[in-house]
Scaffold this motif. Structure first.
Motif, PDB file in Angstrom:
ATOM      1  N   ASN A 174       0.833  -1.198   0.000  1.00 44.35           N
ATOM      2  CA  ASN A 174       0.000   0.000   0.000  1.00 44.35           C
ATOM      3  C   ASN A 174       0.871   1.251   0.000  1.00 44.35           C
ATOM      4  OD1 ASN A 174      -2.438  -1.406   0.068  1.00 44.35           O
ATOM      5  ND2 ASN A 174      -2.498  -1.452   2.307  1.00 44.35           N
ATOM      6  N   GLY A 175       0.495   2.218  -0.839  1.00 44.66           N
ATOM      7  CA  GLY A 175       1.249   3.456  -0.908  1.00 44.66           C
ATOM      8  C   GLY A 175       2.458   3.415  -1.806  1.00 44.66           C
ATOM      9  N   ALA A 176       2.656   2.317  -2.541  1.00 48.02           N
ATOM     10  CA  ALA A 176       3.833   2.189  -3.403  1.00 48.02           C
ATOM     11  C   ALA A 176       3.737   3.054  -4.655  1.00 48.02           C
ATOM     12  CB  ALA A 176       4.047   0.724  -3.794  1.00 48.02           C
ATOM     13  N   ASP A 219      11.728  -5.482 -12.171  1.00 48.04           N
ATOM     14  CA  ASP A 219      10.952  -5.475 -13.407  1.00 48.04           C
ATOM     15  C   ASP A 219      11.417  -6.672 -14.222  1.00 48.04           C
ATOM     16  OD1 ASP A 219       9.768  -5.072 -15.875  1.00 48.04           O
ATOM     17  OD2 ASP A 219      10.396  -2.990 -16.089  1.00 48.04           O
ATOM     18  N   GLY A 220      10.504  -7.644 -14.412  1.00 47.38           N
ATOM     19  CA  GLY A 220      10.928  -8.809 -15.168  1.00 47.38           C
ATOM     20  C   GLY A 220       9.860  -9.875 -15.252  1.00 47.38           C
ATOM     21  N   ASP A 221      10.297 -11.096 -15.535  1.00 44.93           N
ATOM     22  CA  ASP A 221       9.397 -12.230 -15.693  1.00 44.93           C
ATOM     23  C   ASP A 221       8.569 -12.446 -14.421  1.00 44.93           C
ATOM     24  OD1 ASP A 221       8.785 -14.896 -17.266  1.00 44.93           O
ATOM     25  OD2 ASP A 221       9.218 -15.474 -15.200  1.00 44.93           O
ATOM     26  N   THR A 222       7.284 -12.650 -14.605  1.00 45.88           N
ATOM     27  CA  THR A 222       6.368 -12.771 -13.468  1.00 45.88           C
ATOM     28  C   THR A 222       6.776 -13.889 -12.521  1.00 45.88           C
ATOM     29  OG1 THR A 222       4.531 -11.900 -14.770  1.00 45.88           O
ATOM     30  CG2 THR A 222       3.964 -13.167 -12.809  1.00 45.88           C
ATOM     31  N   LYS A 223       7.043 -15.065 -13.053  1.00 44.12           N
ATOM     32  CA  LYS A 223       7.376 -16.197 -12.184  1.00 44.12           C
ATOM     33  C   LYS A 223       8.674 -15.963 -11.430  1.00 44.12           C
ATOM     34  CE  LYS A 223       4.891 -19.727 -14.810  1.00 44.12           C
ATOM     35  NZ  LYS A 223       5.001 -20.982 -15.604  1.00 44.12           N
ATOM     36  N   ASP A 224       9.648 -15.360 -12.095  1.00 47.97           N
ATOM     37  CA  ASP A 224      10.927 -15.111 -11.422  1.00 47.97           C
ATOM     38  C   ASP A 224      10.750 -14.180 -10.223  1.00 47.97           C
ATOM     39  OD1 ASP A 224      12.214 -16.691 -13.267  1.00 47.97           O
ATOM     40  OD2 ASP A 224      12.938 -15.014 -14.489  1.00 47.97           O
ATOM     41  N   ILE A 225       9.949 -13.134 -10.393  1.00 52.35           N
ATOM     42  CA  ILE A 225       9.764 -12.162  -9.311  1.00 52.35           C
ATOM     43  C   ILE A 225       8.867 -12.721  -8.215  1.00 52.35           C
ATOM     44  CG2 ILE A 225       8.733  -9.917  -8.742  1.00 52.35           C
ATOM     45  CD1 ILE A 225       9.841  -8.898 -11.408  1.00 52.35           C
ATOM     46  N   LEU A 226       7.780 -13.381  -8.603  1.00 53.20           N
ATOM     47  CA  LEU A 226       6.828 -13.851  -7.594  1.00 53.20           C
ATOM     48  C   LEU A 226       7.301 -15.096  -6.855  1.00 53.20           C
ATOM     49  CD1 LEU A 226       3.344 -13.179  -9.234  1.00 53.20           C
ATOM     50  CD2 LEU A 226       4.787 -11.706  -7.825  1.00 53.20           C
ATOM     51  N   ARG A 227       8.355 -15.732  -7.322  1.00 55.02           N
ATOM     52  CA  ARG A 227       8.972 -16.840  -6.581  1.00 55.02           C
ATOM     53  C   ARG A 227      10.061 -16.353  -5.631  1.00 55.02           C
ATOM     54  NH1 ARG A 227       9.009 -20.502 -11.486  1.00 55.02           N
ATOM     55  NH2 ARG A 227       7.533 -22.174 -11.042  1.00 55.02           N
ATOM     56  N   ASN A 228      10.441 -15.092  -5.747  1.00 54.61           N
ATOM     57  CA  ASN A 228      11.568 -14.556  -4.980  1.00 54.61           C
ATOM     58  C   ASN A 228      11.077 -14.091  -3.604  1.00 54.61           C
ATOM     59  OD1 ASN A 228      13.762 -13.090  -3.965  1.00 54.61           O
ATOM     60  ND2 ASN A 228      14.414 -12.466  -6.016  1.00 54.61           N
ATOM     61  N   GLN A 229      11.083 -15.002  -2.663  1.00 57.82           N
ATOM     62  CA  GLN A 229      10.519 -14.723  -1.345  1.00 57.82           C
ATOM     63  C   GLN A 229      11.241 -13.581  -0.647  1.00 57.82           C
ATOM     64  OE1 GLN A 229      10.151 -18.174   1.133  1.00 57.82           O
ATOM     65  NE2 GLN A 229       9.128 -17.084   2.789  1.00 57.82           N
ATOM     66  N   SER A 230      12.559 -13.550  -0.693  1.00 57.45           N
ATOM     67  CA  SER A 230      13.301 -12.502   0.006  1.00 57.45           C
ATOM     68  C   SER A 230      13.019 -11.135  -0.609  1.00 57.45           C
ATOM     69  CB  SER A 230      14.806 -12.798  -0.034  1.00 57.45           C
ATOM     70  OG  SER A 230      15.283 -12.859  -1.365  1.00 57.45           O
ATOM     71  N   LEU A 231      12.883 -11.061  -1.935  1.00 62.61           N
ATOM     72  CA  LEU A 231      12.567  -9.795  -2.590  1.00 62.61           C
ATOM     73  C   LEU A 231      11.187  -9.297  -2.182  1.00 62.61           C
ATOM     74  CD1 LEU A 231      13.151  -7.603  -4.764  1.00 62.61           C
ATOM     75  CD2 LEU A 231      12.055  -9.145  -6.421  1.00 62.61           C
ATOM     76  N   LEU A 232      10.208 -10.202  -2.197  1.00 62.98           N
ATOM     77  CA  LEU A 232       8.848  -9.796  -1.837  1.00 62.98           C
ATOM     78  C   LEU A 232       8.763  -9.361  -0.380  1.00 62.98           C
ATOM     79  CD1 LEU A 232       6.739 -12.530  -3.680  1.00 62.98           C
ATOM     80  CD2 LEU A 232       7.196 -10.190  -4.422  1.00 62.98           C
ATOM     81  N   GLU A 233       9.375 -10.131   0.501  1.00 62.32           N
ATOM     82  CA  GLU A 233       9.308  -9.785   1.925  1.00 62.32           C
ATOM     83  C   GLU A 233      10.023  -8.472   2.223  1.00 62.32           C
ATOM     84  OE1 GLU A 233      10.786 -13.192   3.984  1.00 62.32           O
ATOM     85  OE2 GLU A 233       8.872 -14.286   3.840  1.00 62.32           O
ATOM     86  N   LYS A 234      11.093  -8.192   1.502  1.00 66.69           N
ATOM     87  CA  LYS A 234      11.813  -6.929   1.680  1.00 66.69           C
ATOM     88  C   LYS A 234      10.902  -5.737   1.391  1.00 66.69           C
ATOM     89  CE  LYS A 234      15.805  -4.354  -0.100  1.00 66.69           C
ATOM     90  NZ  LYS A 234      16.948  -4.387  -1.063  1.00 66.69           N
ATOM     91  N   HIS A 235       9.925  -5.970   0.487  1.00 72.14           N
ATOM     92  CA  HIS A 235       9.023  -4.884   0.091  1.00 72.14           C
ATOM     93  C   HIS A 235       7.602  -5.127   0.610  1.00 72.14           C
ATOM     94  CE1 HIS A 235      12.133  -3.040  -2.318  1.00 72.14           C
ATOM     95  NE2 HIS A 235      12.409  -4.234  -2.807  1.00 72.14           N
ATOM     96  N   ARG A 236       7.517  -5.793   1.773  1.00 69.24           N
ATOM     97  CA  ARG A 236       6.266  -5.966   2.531  1.00 69.24           C
ATOM     98  C   ARG A 236       5.209  -6.723   1.747  1.00 69.24           C
ATOM     99  NH1 ARG A 236       4.741  -0.181   3.291  1.00 69.24           N
ATOM    100  NH2 ARG A 236       2.892  -1.056   4.276  1.00 69.24           N
ATOM    101  N   MET A 237       5.631  -7.779   1.072  1.00 70.10           N
ATOM    102  CA  MET A 237       4.713  -8.635   0.351  1.00 70.10           C
ATOM    103  C   MET A 237       5.042 -10.089   0.669  1.00 70.10           C
ATOM    104  SD  MET A 237       4.550  -6.706  -3.329  1.00 70.10           S
ATOM    105  CE  MET A 237       2.916  -7.352  -3.650  1.00 70.10           C
ATOM    106  N   GLU A 238       4.101 -10.984   0.316  1.00 69.81           N
ATOM    107  CA  GLU A 238       4.293 -12.405   0.553  1.00 69.81           C
ATOM    108  C   GLU A 238       4.200 -13.178  -0.753  1.00 69.81           C
ATOM    109  OE1 GLU A 238       1.380 -13.629   3.391  1.00 69.81           O
ATOM    110  OE2 GLU A 238       2.461 -12.766   5.105  1.00 69.81           O
ATOM    111  N   LEU A 239       4.731 -14.379  -0.730  1.00 67.19           N
ATOM    112  CA  LEU A 239       4.622 -15.249  -1.893  1.00 67.19           C
ATOM    113  C   LEU A 239       3.154 -15.485  -2.263  1.00 67.19           C
ATOM    114  CD1 LEU A 239       7.179 -18.086  -1.039  1.00 67.19           C
ATOM    115  CD2 LEU A 239       7.418 -16.434  -2.895  1.00 67.19           C
TER     116      LEU A 239
END
Length: 240
Positions: free
Chosen positions: A37-39, A212-232
C-alpha cells in the motif's frame, strides 16, 4: 504502447509518491503492477489518464499525455477503478455500458452489439437491465469491468480487479483477461491472479521500481517480496 520517462509526482513536495520513474510497455503486453500500500500503483494509472499532473513525459501509442490530448488518450485507455461505486454512475448496468460508446459516436446498433457481446462473454446477461443500487458488490465489480470492455480500448488499466469477487467470478475475470488482445496494466495485491494473467511484473516500492521482469521469477523470490512488505503467492507458499 506506453512509455514513462523520468516521471515524478507528489501531493506534497517533501513526500514524493512517484519519483523519476521510467519504464515502457509494448503493445499487447500484460503487465502486473505490484507493491505494498502506498507504493504508487494507483497514482501511475491516474497519471496515464491525465487525472493527475506530474513532471516528466508520459505517452500512450506515441501520443503525449497532456491536457490537449486528453480526449484522444481516454478513447484509447479504459480504466477499471478500484471502487466500482465511483465508476457506475447511471441508474442501470445497461445505461452505464452504453454511455461511453454512444458519447464517442458509435451507432445504437453497434453499441447494442458490443453490450450483448461483453455481457454474454462474462455470463452477465441477467444484469443488463438491473439497477446498480440493487446488485451486490461482486456483481457491480463485474459490471464495471463489462462497462470498460464495451469501449474496446487499445489499453486496459485495472486497479484491483478481483476485489469483492467470489471464486467463480474471480475465475471468469482471470480467464477473460487472459484472452483480451489489448495492452493491459493490472495493479493488484492478488498475486495469484497476477501470476495467472501477466507475463511481466513491475514491483514498486516508495514510488520507484524495485524489480521489473518475468512474473514467475519475481513472484517466486521470497526474500525480494518480503523486503518490500509482500508475501509469496498462495500457490508458491504451498510448495515451501
Amino acid at each position: 504502447m506506453i512509455q514513462f520517462k523520468n516521471v515524478s509526482f507528489s501531493y506534497a513536495p517533501e513526500h514524493p509518491v512517484v519519483e523519476n520513474l521510467s519504464f515502457s510497455i509494448q503493445a499487447g503486453e500484460s503487465v502486473g503492477l505490484i507493491g505494498a500500500n502506498g507504493a504508487g500503483k494507483s497514482t501511475i494509472m491516474k497519471l496515464m489518464l491525465g487525472l493527475l499532473q506530474g513532471t516528466g513525459e508520459i505517452s500512450v501509442g506515441n501520443i503525449p499525455v497532456n491536457r490537449q490530448n486528453l480526449s484522444e488518450i481516454r478513447k484509447k485507455v479504459g480504466f477499471v477503478l478500484q471502487d466500482s461505486d465511483n465508476q457506475m454512475f447511471m441508474p442501470t448496468v445497461y445505461q452505464d455500458m452504453i454511455f461511453g460508446p454512444r458519447n464517442y459516436g458509435l451507432s445504437p446498433e453497434e453499441t447494442e452489439r458490443r453490450v450483448d457481446k461483453v455481457l454474454s462473454r462474462l455470463g452477465l446477461m441477467e444484469l443488463k437491465f438491473r439497477h446498480n443500487h440493487k446488485i451486490s458488490g461482486g456483481e457491480k465489480r463485474m459490471a464495471a469491468i463489462a462497462t470498460i470492455l464495451a469501449m474496446e480500448p487499445e489499453v486496459i488499466l485495472m486497479d484491483e480487479p478481483s476485489t469483492a469477487l467470489d471464486p467463480v467470478n474471480r475465475r471468469t475475470v482471470i480467464n477473460t483477461i487472459r484472452t483480451l488482445p489489448q495492452t493491459k496494466l493490472i495493479a493488484s495485491h492478488d498475486l495469484d491472479m497476477i501470476l495467472d494473467t501477466c507475463q511481466r511484473v513491475i514491483l514498486l516500492s516508495h514510488g520507484n521500481i524495485a524489480a521489473d521482469g518475468d512474473t514467475k521469477d519475481i513472484l517466486r523470490n521470497q526474500s525480494l517480496l518480503e523486503k518490500h512488505r509482500m508475501e509469496l503467492p498462495l500457490c508458491f507458499q504451498r510448495r515451501v
